[in-house]
Design a protein around this motif. Structure first.
Motif, PDB file in Angstrom:
ATOM      1  N   VAL A  60       0.820  -1.216   0.000  1.00 41.24           N
ATOM      2  CA  VAL A  60       0.000   0.000   0.000  1.00 41.24           C
ATOM      3  C   VAL A  60       0.854   1.267   0.000  1.00 41.24           C
ATOM      4  N   ILE A  61       1.860   1.308   0.848  1.00 38.76           N
ATOM      5  CA  ILE A  61       2.682   2.517   0.944  1.00 38.76           C
ATOM      6  C   ILE A  61       3.461   2.738  -0.349  1.00 38.76           C
ATOM      7  N   ARG A  62       3.911   1.657  -0.998  1.00 39.91           N
ATOM      8  CA  ARG A  62       4.598   1.798  -2.290  1.00 39.91           C
ATOM      9  C   ARG A  62       3.675   2.461  -3.313  1.00 39.91           C
ATOM     10  N   GLU A  63       2.428   2.026  -3.366  1.00 39.50           N
ATOM     11  CA  GLU A  63       1.477   2.624  -4.303  1.00 39.50           C
ATOM     12  C   GLU A  63       1.258   4.103  -4.001  1.00 39.50           C
ATOM     13  N   ILE A  64       1.131   4.434  -2.729  1.00 37.80           N
ATOM     14  CA  ILE A  64       0.952   5.831  -2.324  1.00 37.80           C
ATOM     15  C   ILE A  64       2.187   6.648  -2.708  1.00 37.80           C
ATOM     16  N   ASP A  65       3.367   6.117  -2.437  1.00 42.42           N
ATOM     17  CA  ASP A  65       4.613   6.809  -2.789  1.00 42.42           C
ATOM     18  C   ASP A  65       4.653   7.148  -4.273  1.00 42.42           C
ATOM     19  N   TYR A  66       4.322   6.170  -5.106  1.00 38.90           N
ATOM     20  CA  TYR A  66       4.364   6.388  -6.550  1.00 38.90           C
ATOM     21  C   TYR A  66       3.301   7.392  -7.002  1.00 38.90           C
ATOM     22  N   GLU A  67       2.127   7.343  -6.411  1.00 32.85           N
ATOM     23  CA  GLU A  67       1.066   8.285  -6.802  1.00 32.85           C
ATOM     24  C   GLU A  67       1.430   9.715  -6.397  1.00 32.85           C
ATOM     25  N   VAL A  68       1.939   9.890  -5.191  1.00 34.62           N
ATOM     26  CA  VAL A  68       2.353  11.230  -4.746  1.00 34.62           C
ATOM     27  C   VAL A  68       3.485  11.736  -5.629  1.00 34.62           C
ATOM     28  N   ALA A  69       4.444  10.884  -5.936  1.00 34.01           N
ATOM     29  CA  ALA A  69       5.557  11.282  -6.803  1.00 34.01           C
ATOM     30  C   ALA A  69       5.060  11.661  -8.194  1.00 34.01           C
ATOM     31  N   ARG A  70       4.084  10.919  -8.703  1.00 34.93           N
ATOM     32  CA  ARG A  70       3.526  11.242 -10.024  1.00 34.93           C
ATOM     33  C   ARG A  70       2.886  12.618 -10.006  1.00 34.93           C
ATOM     34  N   ILE A  71       2.107  12.903  -8.979  1.00 39.59           N
ATOM     35  CA  ILE A  71       1.429  14.194  -8.858  1.00 39.59           C
ATOM     36  C   ILE A  71       2.449  15.327  -8.782  1.00 39.59           C
ATOM     37  N   LEU A  72       3.539  15.096  -8.045  1.00 37.87           N
ATOM     38  CA  LEU A  72       4.566  16.127  -7.871  1.00 37.87           C
ATOM     39  C   LEU A  72       5.585  16.154  -9.010  1.00 37.87           C
ATOM     40  N   GLY A  73       5.495  15.198  -9.913  1.00 36.01           N
ATOM     41  CA  GLY A  73       6.448  15.130 -11.013  1.00 36.01           C
ATOM     42  C   GLY A  73       7.829  14.664 -10.572  1.00 36.01           C
ATOM     43  N   LEU A  74       7.879  13.812  -9.552  1.00 36.44           N
ATOM     44  CA  LEU A  74       9.148  13.353  -8.992  1.00 36.44           C
ATOM     45  C   LEU A  74       9.296  11.834  -9.073  1.00 36.44           C
ATOM     46  N   GLU A  75       8.743  11.237 -10.115  1.00 38.07           N
ATOM     47  CA  GLU A  75       8.763   9.780 -10.237  1.00 38.07           C
ATOM     48  C   GLU A  75      10.177   9.198 -10.177  1.00 38.07           C
ATOM     49  N   SER A  76      11.142   9.931 -10.697  1.00 42.43           N
ATOM     50  CA  SER A  76      12.511   9.407 -10.740  1.00 42.43           C
ATOM     51  C   SER A  76      13.151   9.296  -9.361  1.00 42.43           C
ATOM     52  N   LEU A  77      12.547   9.925  -8.357  1.00 45.03           N
ATOM     53  CA  LEU A  77      13.128   9.911  -7.013  1.00 45.03           C
ATOM     54  C   LEU A  77      12.525   8.880  -6.070  1.00 45.03           C
ATOM     55  N   VAL A  78      11.451   8.228  -6.487  1.00 43.99           N
ATOM     56  CA  VAL A  78      10.726   7.335  -5.585  1.00 43.99           C
ATOM     57  C   VAL A  78      11.616   6.237  -5.019  1.00 43.99           C
ATOM     58  N   GLU A  79      12.302   5.504  -5.859  1.00 44.80           N
ATOM     59  CA  GLU A  79      13.116   4.381  -5.367  1.00 44.80           C
ATOM     60  C   GLU A  79      14.278   4.868  -4.520  1.00 44.80           C
ATOM     61  N   LEU A  80      14.865   5.998  -4.869  1.00 46.07           N
ATOM     62  CA  LEU A  80      15.950   6.559  -4.058  1.00 46.07           C
ATOM     63  C   LEU A  80      15.457   6.912  -2.660  1.00 46.07           C
ATOM     64  N   VAL A  81      14.311   7.578  -2.582  1.00 50.41           N
ATOM     65  CA  VAL A  81      13.761   7.965  -1.278  1.00 50.41           C
ATOM     66  C   VAL A  81      13.371   6.733  -0.480  1.00 50.41           C
ATOM     67  N   ARG A  82      12.781   5.740  -1.127  1.00 55.55           N
ATOM     68  CA  ARG A  82      12.409   4.513  -0.420  1.00 55.55           C
ATOM     69  C   ARG A  82      13.654   3.794   0.100  1.00 55.55           C
ATOM     70  N   ALA A  83      14.736   3.803  -0.668  1.00 52.46           N
ATOM     71  CA  ALA A  83      15.990   3.191  -0.220  1.00 52.46           C
ATOM     72  C   ALA A  83      16.551   3.937   0.989  1.00 52.46           C
TER      73      ALA A  83
END
Length: 78
Positions: A27-50
């Motif tokens: 669930v949190i992964r999906e939320i992370d990706y959706e928030v990143a998409r809205i903010l235009g920061l998709e390329s940072l999702v995996e880095l921030v999760r790491a």
């Protein structure tokens, strides 16, 4: 929150129930990706999760049983 498999990886414990992904990888992964998409920061999702996992790993490595004298002193301060 992290789930058994991730907890096992972070803590190195072997007494963890296998096969449980946990919210962080579902669930949190999906939320992370959706928030990143809205903010235009998709390329940072995996880095921030790491980074979040590394912070959790560090905290867990420092965590242990509280020393009795430390707990006792903190109760006296309250």
């Amino acid at each position: 929150m992290f789930g058994s498999e991730l907890t096992k990886e972070l803590t190195g414990r072997s007494d963890i129930k296998p096969g449980v992904e946990g919210l962080f990888n579902t669930v949190i992964r999906e939320i992370d990706y959706e928030v990143a998409r809205i903010l235009g920061l998709e390329s940072l999702v995996e880095l921030v999760r790491a980074i979040v996992l590394e912070i959790a790993r560090r905290r867990l490595s420092r965590a242990g049983e509280a020393k009795r004298e430390v707990v006792k002193e903190s109760e006296e301060l309250l």
